[in-house]
Scaffold this motif. Structure first.
Motif, PDB file in Angstrom:
ATOM      1  N   LYS A  56      40.780  33.002  24.258  1.00  0.00           N
ATOM      2  CA  LYS A  56      41.568  34.234  24.373  1.00  0.00           C
ATOM      3  C   LYS A  56      40.716  35.361  24.955  1.00  0.00           C
ATOM      4  CE  LYS A  56      42.484  34.401  19.996  1.00  0.00           C
ATOM      5  NZ  LYS A  56      41.693  33.211  19.599  1.00  0.00           N
ATOM      6  N   ASP A  57      39.484  35.464  24.471  1.00  0.00           N
ATOM      7  CA  ASP A  57      38.596  36.526  24.933  1.00  0.00           C
ATOM      8  C   ASP A  57      38.231  36.334  26.406  1.00  0.00           C
ATOM      9  OD1 ASP A  57      38.601  37.458  22.274  1.00  0.00           O
ATOM     10  OD2 ASP A  57      36.964  36.090  21.779  1.00  0.00           O
ATOM     11  N   HIS A  58      37.953  35.086  26.791  1.00  0.00           N
ATOM     12  CA  HIS A  58      37.662  34.796  28.205  1.00  0.00           C
ATOM     13  C   HIS A  58      38.856  35.174  29.087  1.00  0.00           C
ATOM     14  CE1 HIS A  58      34.254  32.472  26.681  1.00  0.00           C
ATOM     15  NE2 HIS A  58      33.860  32.238  27.924  1.00  0.00           N
ATOM     16  N   ALA A  59      40.047  34.769  28.651  1.00  0.00           N
ATOM     17  CA  ALA A  59      41.244  35.016  29.461  1.00  0.00           C
ATOM     18  C   ALA A  59      41.543  36.513  29.578  1.00  0.00           C
ATOM     19  CB  ALA A  59      42.442  34.274  28.859  1.00  0.00           C
ATOM     20  N   VAL A  60      41.436  37.251  28.470  1.00  0.00           N
ATOM     21  CA  VAL A  60      41.702  38.683  28.497  1.00  0.00           C
ATOM     22  C   VAL A  60      40.704  39.390  29.417  1.00  0.00           C
ATOM     23  CG1 VAL A  60      41.605  40.794  27.103  1.00  0.00           C
ATOM     24  CG2 VAL A  60      42.854  38.793  26.265  1.00  0.00           C
ATOM     25  N   LEU A  61      39.455  38.986  29.358  1.00  0.00           N
ATOM     26  CA  LEU A  61      38.445  39.600  30.212  1.00  0.00           C
ATOM     27  C   LEU A  61      38.725  39.319  31.685  1.00  0.00           C
ATOM     28  CD1 LEU A  61      35.829  41.106  30.760  1.00  0.00           C
ATOM     29  CD2 LEU A  61      34.573  38.991  30.210  1.00  0.00           C
ATOM     30  N   LEU A  62      38.995  38.059  32.036  1.00  0.00           N
ATOM     31  CA  LEU A  62      39.268  37.734  33.438  1.00  0.00           C
ATOM     32  C   LEU A  62      40.538  38.440  33.914  1.00  0.00           C
ATOM     33  CD1 LEU A  62      38.701  36.259  36.041  1.00  0.00           C
ATOM     34  CD2 LEU A  62      39.854  34.241  35.097  1.00  0.00           C
ATOM     35  N   HIS A  63      41.559  38.473  33.072  1.00  0.00           N
ATOM     36  CA  HIS A  63      42.803  39.171  33.418  1.00  0.00           C
ATOM     37  C   HIS A  63      42.528  40.643  33.730  1.00  0.00           C
ATOM     38  CE1 HIS A  63      46.885  40.689  33.178  1.00  0.00           C
ATOM     39  NE2 HIS A  63      46.606  41.395  32.091  1.00  0.00           N
ATOM     40  N   GLY A  64      41.687  41.283  32.927  1.00  0.00           N
ATOM     41  CA  GLY A  64      41.355  42.676  33.161  1.00  0.00           C
ATOM     42  C   GLY A  64      40.570  42.888  34.445  1.00  0.00           C
ATOM     43  N   LEU A  65      39.619  41.992  34.724  1.00  0.00           N
ATOM     44  CA  LEU A  65      38.830  42.105  35.957  1.00  0.00           C
ATOM     45  C   LEU A  65      39.700  41.908  37.193  1.00  0.00           C
ATOM     46  CD1 LEU A  65      35.594  40.169  34.911  1.00  0.00           C
ATOM     47  CD2 LEU A  65      35.855  42.642  35.202  1.00  0.00           C
ATOM     48  N   LEU A  66      40.627  40.956  37.114  1.00  0.00           N
ATOM     49  CA  LEU A  66      41.522  40.736  38.242  1.00  0.00           C
ATOM     50  C   LEU A  66      42.408  41.966  38.483  1.00  0.00           C
ATOM     51  CD1 LEU A  66      42.568  37.043  37.498  1.00  0.00           C
ATOM     52  CD2 LEU A  66      41.206  37.822  39.449  1.00  0.00           C
ATOM     53  N   GLU A  67      42.937  42.519  37.414  1.00  0.00           N
ATOM     54  CA  GLU A  67      43.776  43.706  37.553  1.00  0.00           C
ATOM     55  C   GLU A  67      42.975  44.856  38.163  1.00  0.00           C
ATOM     56  OE1 GLU A  67      47.097  44.236  36.830  1.00  0.00           O
ATOM     57  OE2 GLU A  67      47.259  42.068  36.554  1.00  0.00           O
ATOM     58  N   ALA A  68      41.723  45.016  37.743  1.00  0.00           N
ATOM     59  CA  ALA A  68      40.887  46.086  38.288  1.00  0.00           C
ATOM     60  C   ALA A  68      40.591  45.874  39.764  1.00  0.00           C
ATOM     61  CB  ALA A  68      39.584  46.176  37.491  1.00  0.00           C
ATOM     62  N   ALA A  69      40.596  44.614  40.192  1.00  0.00           N
ATOM     63  CA  ALA A  69      40.366  44.298  41.606  1.00  0.00           C
ATOM     64  C   ALA A  69      41.650  44.333  42.420  1.00  0.00           C
ATOM     65  CB  ALA A  69      39.710  42.920  41.719  1.00  0.00           C
ATOM     66  N   GLY A  70      42.761  44.737  41.799  1.00  0.00           N
ATOM     67  CA  GLY A  70      44.023  44.817  42.506  1.00  0.00           C
ATOM     68  C   GLY A  70      44.720  43.482  42.681  1.00  0.00           C
ATOM     69  N   ILE A  71      44.382  42.503  41.834  1.00  0.00           N
ATOM     70  CA  ILE A  71      44.978  41.162  41.917  1.00  0.00           C
ATOM     71  C   ILE A  71      45.846  40.950  40.682  1.00  0.00           C
ATOM     72  CG2 ILE A  71      44.522  38.685  42.045  1.00  0.00           C
ATOM     73  CD1 ILE A  71      41.808  39.403  43.316  1.00  0.00           C
ATOM     74  N   PRO A  72      47.162  40.885  40.835  1.00  0.00           N
ATOM     75  CA  PRO A  72      48.038  40.693  39.663  1.00  0.00           C
ATOM     76  C   PRO A  72      47.743  39.360  38.964  1.00  0.00           C
ATOM     77  CG  PRO A  72      49.293  41.338  41.614  1.00  0.00           C
ATOM     78  CD  PRO A  72      47.917  41.004  42.085  1.00  0.00           C
ATOM     79  N   SER A  73      47.873  39.338  37.670  1.00  0.00           N
ATOM     80  CA  SER A  73      47.679  38.104  36.900  1.00  0.00           C
ATOM     81  C   SER A  73      48.371  38.254  35.559  1.00  0.00           C
ATOM     82  CB  SER A  73      46.195  37.796  36.704  1.00  0.00           C
ATOM     83  OG  SER A  73      45.575  38.760  35.871  1.00  0.00           O
ATOM     84  N   TYR A  74      48.544  37.112  34.879  1.00  0.00           N
ATOM     85  CA  TYR A  74      49.152  37.083  33.549  1.00  0.00           C
ATOM     86  C   TYR A  74      48.306  36.204  32.638  1.00  0.00           C
ATOM     87  CZ  TYR A  74      53.299  38.716  36.089  1.00  0.00           C
ATOM     88  OH  TYR A  74      54.154  39.411  36.897  1.00  0.00           O
ATOM     89  N   LEU A  75      48.311  36.537  31.375  1.00  0.00           N
ATOM     90  CA  LEU A  75      47.801  35.604  30.378  1.00  0.00           C
ATOM     91  C   LEU A  75      48.830  34.485  30.213  1.00  0.00           C
ATOM     92  CD1 LEU A  75      46.524  38.169  27.738  1.00  0.00           C
ATOM     93  CD2 LEU A  75      45.170  36.972  29.482  1.00  0.00           C
ATOM     94  N   ALA A  76      48.358  33.289  29.885  1.00  0.00           N
ATOM     95  CA  ALA A  76      49.265  32.149  29.726  1.00  0.00           C
ATOM     96  C   ALA A  76      48.784  31.282  28.571  1.00  0.00           C
ATOM     97  CB  ALA A  76      49.333  31.327  31.014  1.00  0.00           C
ATOM     98  N   LEU A  77      49.736  30.813  27.766  1.00  0.00           N
ATOM     99  CA  LEU A  77      49.448  29.908  26.659  1.00  0.00           C
ATOM    100  C   LEU A  77      49.793  28.486  27.066  1.00  0.00           C
ATOM    101  CD1 LEU A  77      50.911  31.985  23.681  1.00  0.00           C
ATOM    102  CD2 LEU A  77      48.489  31.722  24.310  1.00  0.00           C
ATOM    103  N   ILE A  78      48.982  27.534  26.601  1.00  0.00           N
ATOM    104  CA  ILE A  78      49.165  26.138  26.981  1.00  0.00           C
ATOM    105  C   ILE A  78      48.611  25.268  25.866  1.00  0.00           C
ATOM    106  CG2 ILE A  78      46.922  25.837  28.140  1.00  0.00           C
ATOM    107  CD1 ILE A  78      48.438  24.394  30.414  1.00  0.00           C
ATOM    108  N   HIS A  79      49.039  24.010  25.817  1.00  0.00           N
ATOM    109  CA  HIS A  79      48.422  23.059  24.892  1.00  0.00           C
ATOM    110  C   HIS A  79      47.526  22.133  25.694  1.00  0.00           C
ATOM    111  CE1 HIS A  79      47.711  20.180  21.702  1.00  0.00           C
ATOM    112  NE2 HIS A  79      48.250  21.050  20.846  1.00  0.00           N
TER     113      HIS A  79
END
Length: 372
Positions: A56-79
């Motif tokens: 979760k922490d890895h995904a939230v961090l990458l999501h934030g970095l992508l958003e800051a770089a102007g690249i849309p992204s979403y968190l996603a849950l998976i099994h």
């Protein structure tokens, strides 16, 4: 800092790869499976400060970095291992969080920032997550989306030098270059153990004890840098490979590296179920050069070109003098029934040319000398 290592990159894909690589390399993975932190991620700034976190922490961090770089992204849950049941919504159906980057209408590129050894490739699934449903956490429209059915291809080249020193011992030097999921899997096995344990770990992975092969040396290049091909140098001594024959000496070689790469554990595990699947296509090119002892020449097993193909893969082999070139490919896909049975046999059939014995023939001048 984010702009300093993405500002000069030429395109969106390069920026995504750089940001994902930064998270994977800078943040250590630590599973959090108890308390409120089992379901609530920590803020990206805290993860950056602590330098560790769970998926979760890895995904939230990458999501934030992508958003800051102007690249849309979403968190996603998976099994990570079992299919979802869409008619029974429950958080317990998920055990992993990744990042989904829009890649067109109703399509996403999925990135698993906890995978430390595989570069994200647009249009392919993260390692071990092919063909699964993920819950896209779009605040305006949460919905399910499928990961691609295939992972990135695995490619490898192997240069094998076989030296028969005195007609009794055989020394082999292998130079392997590997990329894709196969390299990621090998990196995960070897980069996480102490250097002194890498040789015995590789012996176990390749089954050298069973083959009576003695691994003498092993070294790696880019073992922890997944942006480069993984390169390995193996020096080993082969046992029980030489036999006398009326024509000279027969040399039969084992194929431990080829066996490891073309017989994925997942494929072996599935063979008994009547259904087999391969989510990452595999391509391997092997070149074998034989150096005979003094006074001997090399006679190839079969000099004419050979090849084979099926719905599972294809291979071809050509021998010229003391050098054999062999190429094999396994396709990605899913097979059932008789096709699955034939597919499970295909890797062994494809490797047969590499296992056929060479003949070391005494040179006429030597054999006609007095005392010969």
């Amino acid at each position: 800092k984010r702009a300093s290592f993405t500002g000069d990159l030429p395109d969106r894909a390069s920026k995504i790869a750089a940001l994902a690589r930064r998270v994977r390399s800078d943040i250590s993975y630590t599973a959090i499976e108890f308390g409120y932190r089992a379901i609530i991620p920590q803020p990206a700034a805290v993860t950056l400060h602590n330098r560790f976190g769970d998926c979760k922490d890895h995904a939230v961090l990458l999501h934030g970095l992508l958003e800051a770089a102007g690249i849309p992204s979403y968190l996603a849950l998976i099994h990570s291992s079992t299919p979802l049941h869409p008619d029974f919504p429950a958080l317990s159906q998920f055990d992993h969080m990744i990042v989904a980057v829009p890649a067109g209408k109703d399509r996403f590129d999925f990135i698993d920032p906890t995978d430390k050894f595989l570069e994200p490739v647009p249009g392919t699934a993260p390692l071990g997550l092919a063909g699964r449903q993920a819950l896209i956490l779009d605040p305006t429209r949460p919905h399910l989306a499928s990961t691609p059915d295939a992972m990135a291809p695995s490619t490898g080249t192997l240069q094998r030098l076989v030296t028969v020193e005195d007609g009794k011992s055989v020394h082999i030097t292998d130079q392997l270059s590997l990329s894709g999921p196969a390299a990621a899997t090998l990196r995960a096995q070897l980069a996480t153990v102490a250097p002194g344990e890498q040789l015995p770990t590789l012996r176990r992975l390749l089954g050298l004890d069973r083959l009576r092969e003695q691994l003498l040396e092993v070294s790696f290049t880019a073992l922890r840098d997944s942006s480069l091909p993984l390169k390995a140098r193996l020096v080993w001594q082969s046992g029980n490979t030489l036999q006398s024959s009326p024509q000279g000496i027969q040399l039969a070689l084992s194929t431990p590296l080829e066996d490891y790469l073309l017989f994925p554990a997942s494929l072996t595990d599935q063979a008994s179920t009547g259904t087999i699947s391969l989510s990452s296509p595999i391509q391997l090119h092997t070149t074998i050069t034989i150096q005979p002892p003094a006074g001997f020449s090399v006679q190839a097993p079969r000099p004419e070109p050979r090849q084979g193909s099926s719905s599972f893969g294809k291979w071809e082999c050509l021998t010229k003098g003391a050098t054999m070139t062999w190429s094999g490919r396994l396709f990605s896909g899913r097979w059932t029934g008789e096709q699955a049975t034939a597919g499970a046999r295909f890797p062994a059939e494809a490797l047969l040319p590499l296992r056929q014995p060479w003949l070391l023939v005494p040179d006429p001048f030597v054999s006609n000398q007095p005392g010969q």
